[in-house]
Design an enzyme around this catalytic site. Structure first.
Site, short mmCIF file in Angstrom:
data_model
loop_
_atom_site.label_atom_id
_atom_site.label_comp_id
_atom_site.label_asym_id
_atom_site.label_seq_id
_atom_site.Cartn_x
_atom_site.Cartn_y
_atom_site.Cartn_z
N GLY A 191 0.79 -1.23 0.00
CA GLY A 191 0.00 0.00 0.00
C GLY A 191 0.81 1.27 0.00
O GLY A 191 0.26 2.35 0.23
N GLY A 192 2.12 1.16 -0.26
CA GLY A 192 2.95 2.35 -0.34
C GLY A 192 2.99 3.15 0.94
O GLY A 192 3.23 4.36 0.91
N SER B 157 5.62 -5.48 -1.20
CA SER B 157 5.83 -4.11 -1.65
C SER B 157 6.33 -3.25 -0.50
O SER B 157 7.42 -3.49 0.02
CB SER B 157 4.56 -3.56 -2.29
OG SER B 157 4.81 -2.32 -2.91
N SER B 158 5.54 -2.26 -0.02
CA SER B 158 5.98 -1.47 1.12
C SER B 158 6.17 -2.36 2.34
O SER B 158 7.03 -2.09 3.19
CB SER B 158 4.96 -0.36 1.43
OG SER B 158 3.67 -0.89 1.66
N GLU C 141 8.51 -5.55 -13.77
CA GLU C 141 8.12 -4.41 -12.93
C GLU C 141 9.17 -3.31 -12.92
O GLU C 141 10.37 -3.56 -13.13
CB GLU C 141 7.78 -4.87 -11.52
CG GLU C 141 8.91 -5.47 -10.71
CD GLU C 141 8.47 -5.75 -9.27
OE1 GLU C 141 8.13 -4.77 -8.58
OE2 GLU C 141 8.45 -6.93 -8.86
N HIS D 192 4.44 -5.63 -10.85
CA HIS D 192 4.38 -5.38 -9.41
C HIS D 192 3.03 -5.81 -8.86
O HIS D 192 1.98 -5.49 -9.41
CB HIS D 192 4.59 -3.88 -9.16
CG HIS D 192 4.88 -3.55 -7.73
ND1 HIS D 192 6.10 -3.82 -7.14
CD2 HIS D 192 4.12 -2.97 -6.77
CE1 HIS D 192 6.09 -3.41 -5.89
NE2 HIS D 192 4.90 -2.90 -5.63
#
Length: 348
Positions: free
Chosen positions: A84-85, A184-185, A286, A316
């Protein structure tokens, strides 16, 4: 007496997250929380929510297979840190929930999925502190189990299925065999947890982290990589979106070379750090592919135990986008092998 000037828009992420000059924030989940179906099969996996941080009202979600482990055995515990960055995401998001259901069923593991505070309301390192506290919550459960304390008065449990979180961990979870997986994050946070905890995670005893899985880790830097220059767009993500997330989540005024974004900004610290084994996964298609590959390569150069796996042409978030795809099936097998390989106590 004149009216006050209207706040100015400082940052806008696709219209769903807006930061204004007076510090106010508009947030919507319309774009990042799509109406996708839940694969919630109570015959295979049950789950429950627990409050782990009363001060910040943060919960985590635990999942366990309905089938008990063989007599005398316990299941590995997989900590799953959502994507979710740093600005979006929750254990309740359909993609995260589906992935945890799939991981628990396929790996026959107890899965723990913690929430963390979101930026820009709470900029980094708030998220890192929160996921660390969720591991400390697990330590409390381990201490209670060792003491034979069945009192759950210190937690709020909202159950779907039978039993509470503490009971599941004590009866089914192997607290000596914990693996941390970040997407990701979440992969970025997993890296920083690995550095903070060190090998064997002594400060969490009797809980022991055996290894880390970094899935498409969200790293950054002011100097563009080749994949960022040659592939600035994917089907959804683009480099500008990543830049906006960094501006919203990093400490005010920080650049993408801040150590929370660029793990090699402090090379000496990384060289000296002793780390538990890591599995680093990236999609070959990605934007951040080169950062993940460089991360794994440099850690190996520094003598760390790192396995790097790349899924050709995948973009990604390929696992969260479809956790039942052929590529997701292969990834689960890879994680299963990694857990089996590093479940035995290492010699430091």
């Amino acid at each position: 007496m004149g009216s006050l000037p209207s706040p100015q828009l400082v940052e806008d992420f696709l219209g769903v997250l807006k930061l204004y000059s007076d510090g106010s924030i508009y947030r919507s989940t319309d774009l990042v929380h799509p109406k996708i179906p839940l694969h919630d099969d109570a015959s295979a996996v049950v789950w429950t929510d627990c409050l782990f941080h009363p001060d910040h009202n943060l919960h985590l979600r635990l999942y366990r297979p309905t089938s008990p482990p063989p007599a005398g055995q316990k299941l590995p515990i997989l900590f799953y840190i959502h994507a979710g960055g740093f600005c979006f995401g929750s254990r309740t998001y359909p993609k995260s929930h589906n992935c945890c259901l799939r991981l628990s069923s396929a790996l026959q593991a107890v899965v723990v999925s913690p929430d963390h505070r979101l930026a820009p309301e709470h900029r980094l390192p708030a998220a890192l502190d929160d996921v660390y506290d969720s591991l400390k919550w697990l330590q409390v459960q381990a201490a209670q189990a060792a003491a034979g304390d069945d009192d759950d008065d210190d937690e709020t449990t909202l159950s779907r299925g039978s039993g509470g979180g503490s009971e599941w961990l004590r009866e089914m979870g192997d607290l000596d065999r914990v693996f941390v997986m970040g997407d990701s994050s979440g992969g970025n946070l997993a890296h920083h947890l690995a550095v903070r905890l060190g090998p064997g995670s002594a400060e969490l005893a009797p809980v022991r982290v055996r290894g880390y899985v970094l899935l498409s880790p969200f790293f950054g830097g002011t100097v563009k990589t080749t994949s960022e220059e040659q592939r600035p767009c994917e089907s959804f993500w683009n480099l500008d979106m990543y830049d906006r997330l960094w501006r919203l989540s990093l400490p005010a005024g920080a650049t993408k070379d801040h150590p929370l974004a660029n793990p090699f900004q402090s090379t000496t610290e990384i060289k000296r750090a002793a780390l538990d084994p890591m599995l680093v996964v990236a999609g070959g298609g990605e934007i951040l592919r080169d950062r993940a590959e460089e991360y794994a390569s440099r850690l190996r150069e520094y003598g760390k135990t790192v396995v790097y796996v790349e899924f050709q042409a995948q973009q990604h978030g390929f696992f969260t986008a479809d956790c039942f795809s052929p590529e997701a099936n292969t990834l689960i097998q890879t994680i299963q092998h990694f857990i089996s390989l590093y479940s035995a106590p290492p010699i430091y």
